[in-house]
Design a protein around this motif. Structure first.
Motif, PDB file in Angstrom:
ATOM      1  N   ALA A  65     -16.462  13.466  21.600  1.00 21.18           N
ATOM      2  CA  ALA A  65     -15.402  14.591  21.499  1.00 21.18           C
ATOM      3  C   ALA A  65     -16.358  15.814  21.750  1.00 21.18           C
ATOM      4  N   ASN A  66     -17.327  15.968  21.161  1.00 24.85           N
ATOM      5  CA  ASN A  66     -18.353  17.152  21.194  1.00 24.85           C
ATOM      6  C   ASN A  66     -19.193  17.544  22.663  1.00 24.85           C
ATOM      7  N   LEU A  67     -19.272  16.273  22.996  1.00 28.07           N
ATOM      8  CA  LEU A  67     -20.020  16.210  24.344  1.00 28.07           C
ATOM      9  C   LEU A  67     -19.031  16.666  25.353  1.00 28.07           C
ATOM     10  N   ALA A  68     -17.928  16.183  25.447  1.00 29.37           N
ATOM     11  CA  ALA A  68     -16.620  16.620  26.172  1.00 29.37           C
ATOM     12  C   ALA A  68     -16.273  18.174  26.192  1.00 29.37           C
ATOM     13  N   VAL A  69     -16.600  18.658  24.859  1.00 28.88           N
ATOM     14  CA  VAL A  69     -16.360  20.081  25.037  1.00 28.88           C
ATOM     15  C   VAL A  69     -17.497  20.955  25.593  1.00 28.88           C
ATOM     16  N   THR A  70     -18.899  20.315  25.277  1.00 29.30           N
ATOM     17  CA  THR A  70     -19.794  20.953  26.018  1.00 29.30           C
ATOM     18  C   THR A  70     -19.592  21.137  27.486  1.00 29.30           C
ATOM     19  N   PHE A  71     -19.124  20.010  27.943  1.00 29.31           N
ATOM     20  CA  PHE A  71     -19.018  19.974  29.617  1.00 29.31           C
ATOM     21  C   PHE A  71     -18.021  21.017  29.909  1.00 29.31           C
ATOM     22  N   ALA A  72     -16.664  21.024  29.077  1.00 31.11           N
ATOM     23  CA  ALA A  72     -15.794  21.947  29.408  1.00 31.11           C
ATOM     24  C   ALA A  72     -16.087  23.349  29.231  1.00 31.11           C
ATOM     25  N   VAL A  78     -12.583  18.705  32.508  1.00 36.18           N
ATOM     26  CA  VAL A  78     -12.969  17.611  31.918  1.00 36.18           C
ATOM     27  C   VAL A  78     -12.072  16.844  31.336  1.00 36.18           C
ATOM     28  N   LEU A  79     -11.652  15.504  31.422  1.00 33.53           N
ATOM     29  CA  LEU A  79     -10.476  14.661  30.770  1.00 33.53           C
ATOM     30  C   LEU A  79     -11.186  13.602  29.648  1.00 33.53           C
ATOM     31  N   LEU A  80     -10.925  13.779  28.511  1.00 36.20           N
ATOM     32  CA  LEU A  80     -11.628  13.095  27.748  1.00 36.20           C
ATOM     33  C   LEU A  80     -10.300  11.776  27.269  1.00 36.20           C
ATOM     34  N   ARG A 120      -6.888  22.721  22.406  1.00 39.68           N
ATOM     35  CA  ARG A 120      -7.673  23.984  22.127  1.00 39.68           C
ATOM     36  C   ARG A 120      -8.637  24.518  22.788  1.00 39.68           C
ATOM     37  N   VAL A 121      -9.139  23.786  23.689  1.00 41.19           N
ATOM     38  CA  VAL A 121     -10.492  24.091  24.321  1.00 41.19           C
ATOM     39  C   VAL A 121     -10.188  24.230  26.049  1.00 41.19           C
ATOM     40  N   ASP A 122     -10.830  25.276  26.432  1.00 37.65           N
ATOM     41  CA  ASP A 122     -10.377  25.826  27.766  1.00 37.65           C
ATOM     42  C   ASP A 122     -10.941  24.362  28.604  1.00 37.65           C
ATOM     43  N   ASN A 123     -10.362  24.050  29.730  1.00 35.07           N
ATOM     44  CA  ASN A 123     -10.987  23.068  30.756  1.00 35.07           C
ATOM     45  C   ASN A 123     -10.822  21.590  30.471  1.00 35.07           C
ATOM     46  N   LYS A 153      -9.704  11.494  39.041  1.00 35.32           N
ATOM     47  CA  LYS A 153     -11.077  11.898  39.778  1.00 35.32           C
ATOM     48  C   LYS A 153     -10.552  13.146  40.768  1.00 35.32           C
ATOM     49  N   GLU A 154      -9.452  13.009  41.289  1.00 38.79           N
ATOM     50  CA  GLU A 154      -8.656  13.984  42.118  1.00 38.79           C
ATOM     51  C   GLU A 154      -8.500  15.363  41.552  1.00 38.79           C
ATOM     52  N   SER A 155      -8.316  15.275  40.067  1.00 38.41           N
ATOM     53  CA  SER A 155      -8.054  16.369  39.354  1.00 38.41           C
ATOM     54  C   SER A 155      -8.923  16.831  38.457  1.00 38.41           C
ATOM     55  N   TYR A 156      -9.996  15.979  38.019  1.00 40.58           N
ATOM     56  CA  TYR A 156     -11.280  16.365  37.018  1.00 40.58           C
ATOM     57  C   TYR A 156     -12.488  16.020  37.565  1.00 40.58           C
TER      58      TYR A 156
END
Length: 231
Positions: A65-72, A78-80, A120-123, A153-156
């Protein structure tokens, strides 16, 4: 400084620290992990990553979860995906609805745009598990799952999968065959060397591209958690 109590550490460990405390040392460690992952793919951009662990309770879901946030936070879309169809936790972490999710999509009940959720996280978007199915491994290895990845992959820019522990079930091995790489989380003072080696061997059996390992829950003198990357 006194060490934190078990309860205090557990509460901290469950939090989305990269979102709630972006300037904290822990958040910086996650950003370091993000950077190392990017450098691990110099010849091919990572678009799909699966995160797993050897056994339960090693911190792989919060790491995911936190890794996904950092990429966003890097302005990547990003899609988690909660691909732990046995003991899902992503909906708890992001406090989202889990009435419908991945399992509904894989059996053809819903389309991706109907079950993906804003958080609640952008992107960052989240696809929760949905109802726990009776046949997780079969669903994760299905043509529908492969099609989901291609459609997403087409959207993220990046798709990150939270997957079950390797030694518990075969689900992570199944998923590892069609993602760009796998990140293995191990927990300090909990995961022994033989267990970590066995998890790596099982992933190697399916020719998984192991990107590296995260040493989780290692306390420095100030009582913080640190996350390390390395092959």
């Amino acid at each position: 400084m006194a060490r934190k109590s078990t309860v205090q550490r557990a509460q901290q460990h469950r939090s989305l620290v990269t979102h709630d405390q972006p300037k904290s040392p822990i958040s910086e460690q996650y950003r370091t992990l993000r950077t190392n992952l990017e450098f691990s793919a110099v010849d091919k951009e990572l678009t799909t990553i699966a995160v797993t662990s050897s056994n339960p309770s090693e911190g792989k879901s919060l790491t995911t979860a936190n890794l996904a946030v950092t990429f966003a936070q890097q302005s990547k879309k990003v899609l988690l995906i909660d691909a732990d169809l046995r003991k899902p936790t992503v909906h708890y972490t992001f406090r989202t609805n889990n009435t419908f999710g991945l399992s509904n999509l894989l059996v053809g009940d819903h389309a991706l745009e109907q079950v993906v959720q804003d958080v609640r996280v952008d992107n960052l978007d989240v696809l929760t598990c949905g109802p726990v199915p009776p046949n997780p491994s079969e669903l994760l290895g299905s043509k529908a799952m492969r099609q989901l990845v291609e459609n997403a992959k087409e959207s993220y820019d990046l798709i990150i999968f939270d997957t079950p522990p390797v030694l518990a079930v075969t689900d992570s091995q199944v998923l590892s065959q069609f993602v760009d790489g796998v990140l293995l989380v191990i927990r300090s003072k909990v995961t022994d060397k033989d267990t970590a080696i066995r998890a790596k061997e099982l992933l190697n059996q399916t020719h998984a591209n192991i990107l590296g390992t995260v040493l989780n829950d290692r306390e420095a003198d100030e009582g913080n958690y640190h996350y390390y990357y390395g092959n």
